[in-house]
Enzyme design. Structure first.
Site, PDB file in Angstrom:
ATOM      1  N   HIS A  57      -3.790  55.650   9.124  1.00  0.00           N
ATOM      2  CA  HIS A  57      -3.842  56.896   8.352  1.00  0.00           C
ATOM      3  C   HIS A  57      -2.783  56.895   7.261  1.00  0.00           C
ATOM      4  O   HIS A  57      -2.380  57.944   6.775  1.00  0.00           O
ATOM      5  CB  HIS A  57      -3.659  58.085   9.303  1.00  0.00           C
TER       6      HIS A  57
ATOM      7  N   LYS B 258      27.368  39.142   0.362  1.00  0.00           N
ATOM      8  CA  LYS B 258      28.519  39.204   1.275  1.00  0.00           C
ATOM      9  C   LYS B 258      29.812  38.975   0.498  1.00  0.00           C
ATOM     10  O   LYS B 258      30.795  39.696   0.679  1.00  0.00           O
ATOM     11  CB  LYS B 258      28.403  38.131   2.366  1.00  0.00           C
TER      12      LYS B 258
ATOM     13  N   GLU C 276      14.117  35.832   6.231  1.00  0.00           N
ATOM     14  CA  GLU C 276      15.327  35.025   5.982  1.00  0.00           C
ATOM     15  C   GLU C 276      15.047  33.529   6.145  1.00  0.00           C
ATOM     16  O   GLU C 276      15.714  32.719   5.524  1.00  0.00           O
ATOM     17  CB  GLU C 276      16.453  35.432   6.944  1.00  0.00           C
TER      18      GLU C 276
HETATM   19  O1  PA5 Z   1      20.078  34.902  10.801  1.00  0.00           O
HETATM   20  C1  PA5 Z   1      21.225  35.018  10.456  1.00  0.00           C
HETATM   21  O2  PA5 Z   1      22.039  34.070  10.495  1.00  0.00           O
HETATM   22  C2  PA5 Z   1      21.775  36.346  10.013  1.00  0.00           C
HETATM   23  O3  PA5 Z   1      20.809  37.301   9.873  1.00  0.00           O
HETATM   24  C3  PA5 Z   1      22.829  36.825  11.001  1.00  0.00           C
HETATM   25  O4  PA5 Z   1      22.241  37.016  12.257  1.00  0.00           O
HETATM   26  C4  PA5 Z   1      23.491  38.132  10.550  1.00  0.00           C
HETATM   27  O5  PA5 Z   1      23.954  38.021   9.236  1.00  0.00           O
HETATM   28  C5  PA5 Z   1      24.672  38.438  11.475  1.00  0.00           C
HETATM   29  O6  PA5 Z   1      25.556  37.358  11.490  1.00  0.00           O
HETATM   30  P1  PA5 Z   1      26.691  37.198  12.556  1.00  0.00           P
HETATM   31  O7  PA5 Z   1      26.085  37.019  13.888  1.00  0.00           O
HETATM   32  O8  PA5 Z   1      27.443  35.992  12.119  1.00  0.00           O
HETATM   33  O9  PA5 Z   1      27.542  38.438  12.496  1.00  0.00           O
END
Ligand code: PA5
Length: 456
Positions: A311, A425, A282
């Site tokens: 393996h 989303k 990410e």
């Molecule tokens: O790194 C990030 O921002 C995302 O992966 C969030 O951690 C994930 O989408 C969860 O978001 P939130 O904590 O707002 O529910």
């Protein structure tokens, strides 16, 4: 934590990145270091923030009295917790009797909205004996919100006081969880505004579940801070593990090695590789540079487990496309060990194993794989943990957060956003008929109308 970059460098490896190649980007690496010294990112500031820690420990004291600590969160709001749990806890923790858990709660994670997964946790967790930590920085993630509603519905059906059984971890000001906590007086901890989700493991996000189940979270924070100090006080790229590793991964990625494998030789460290996958993917997988050019930056992170994946995957790593940089994690001193008994000593197929320690076998296998990869021209490096404990795990988190930030600087991208997950989303909200997403719903229908369908 110790670092061995020997098998990643062109001095030892056919077609590898050489010392001179790394020297060629020293200017950029030092610009990153200087930038960091002047303006450290938000995630670093929490490592030394004792007021934040005090609040967490206070809430943890209340959570400890429950039989079950249930974390409700996803992505950066769950993976760090799972990594800590996987690394530091007995693998059968939840099946151990309470006295063998030193009186601490069992630990469960409600992350995916797979109804079978959630229902099966609820089969064995009595809400009256549970605290549910709802973790969402934004307070808008549909999976976490759905699971929160499920939990809340159960508490209400059972007549249980939400102020006793819920703790929120969320943004200090924004989002629906913050509003509910204020309106209903539900205890809530803060995710500092300047710390992004996947960088939040060493905030209340990752620390409350740890502190509530007996982890010495202060040691984790200190370990992370040690890595920050080691990084920021070392100008020489070749003595600075963050700069050197960033240079290696960046240059190989520019040269076409588009995959980064993390392969722990330890079951306990496998969940760290899950945490790393999110952080790497990410943070670095970005279409645009900071100056707006299309760069499609990043490396695909893969996790493997030694020796099991010798393996399964290693044949490909050895002889398939030469498109990977492999990072091994190894443990010098395991918490438990087994001696292989002297049985069948007259059979040479087995006798070489007799009287050896299993920890040596697993570590020789790691070394053997690393050398074989070197001989096949496959770059790899090894990070050694002295042993698996709070300090080393904290070091690992701190180190990788620094490393990924350095990588993002070299790619010249925004390491801390995730625009690519937004559309998915928005589409989910639209498909679930969330108010305000009518236009997006119409857009989805238009897109679908124009598709040539190939369903069988
Ligand atoms: O790194 C990030 O921002 C995302 O992966 C969030 O951690 C994930 O989408 C969860 O978001 P939130 O904590 O707002 O529910």
């Amino acid at each position: 934590m110790k670092f061995d970059f020997t098998n990643a460098l062109g001095e030892n490896l056919l077609d590898g990145i050489k010392y001179e190649g790394i020297k060629g980007i020293t200017g950029r690496l030092h610009a990153f270091l200087e930038n960091f010294r002047q303006n450290p990112p938000g995630f670093v500031k929490v490592f030394k923030d004792s007021s934040h820690l005090e609040q967490i420990l206070k809430v943890a004291d209340k959570c400890k009295k429950f039989e079950n600590f249930v974390l409700v969160g996803i992505g950066g709001s769950a993976l760090g917790n799972q990594a800590v749990f996987g690394a530091l806890f007995h693998p059968m923790w939840n099946s151990l009797p309470k006295n063998k858990r030193n009186g601490f709660p069992r630990f469960f994670v409600m992350d995916n909205v797979d109804p079978e997964h959630i229902a099966s946790i609820l089969d064995i967790v009595d809400p009256a004996e549970s605290v549910f930590n709802i973790v969402s920085k934004s307070g808008s993630t549909s999976e976490t919100m759905a699971n929160y509603l499920v939990v809340r519905g159960i508490l209400e059906a059972r007549g249980l006081d939400p102020r006793e059984h819920l703790v929120f971890t969320t943004d200090p000001n924004e989002g629906v969880l913050r509003k509910i906590s204020i309106d209903e007086n539900i205890p809530a901890l803060e995710v500092p505004s300047n710390v992004g989700g996947r960088f939040s493991v060493l905030t209340a996000v990752g620390l409350l579940s740890g502190a509530s189940t007996g982890v010495d979270v202060k040691k984790m924070l200190d370990g992370a801070q040690e890595e920050v100090d080691r990084f920021k006080n070392e100008d020489d790229t070749f003595k600075n593990p963050v700069l050197l590793n960033a240079a290696i991964h960046y240059l190989y990625s520019r040269g076409g090695k588009s995959i980064s494998v993390m392969m722990p030789y330890s079951n306990a460290l496998y969940t760290l590789a899950d945490w790393y996958r999110q952080l790497w993917a990410e943070s670095l997988g970005k279409e645009k540079s900071l100056t707006g050019e299309t760069v499609n930056a990043g490396q695909t992170p893969i996790k493997s487990l030694g020796t099991i994946d010798q393996h399964s995957q290693v044949q490909l790593y050895m002889e398939g496309p030469n498109d990977k940089v492999i990072t091994f994690l190894r443990v010098e001193s395991f918490r438990r060990n087994l001696k292989i008994p002297v049985v069948h000593q007259d059979r040479k197929e087995l006798s070489y194993l007799c009287n050896n320690e299993m920890k040596d076998l697993i570590n020789y296998e790691q070394e053997a794989t690393s050398l074989a990869l070197l001989e096949h021209g496959r770059p790899n490096l090894t990070i050694s943990f002295d042993s698996i404990n709070e300090t080393e795990i904290g070091r690992f988190f701190g180190y990788y957060e620094l490393l990924v930030t350095a990588m993002g600087f070299l790619y010249n991208i925004n390491t801390f956003d995730q625009p690519g997950v937004e559309l998915g989303k928005q589409n989910t909200y639209a498909l679930m008929n969330r108010k305000g997403y009518e236009a997006q719903k119409q857009h989805i229908e238009d897109v679908k109308k124009n598709l040539k369908i190939f369903k069988i």
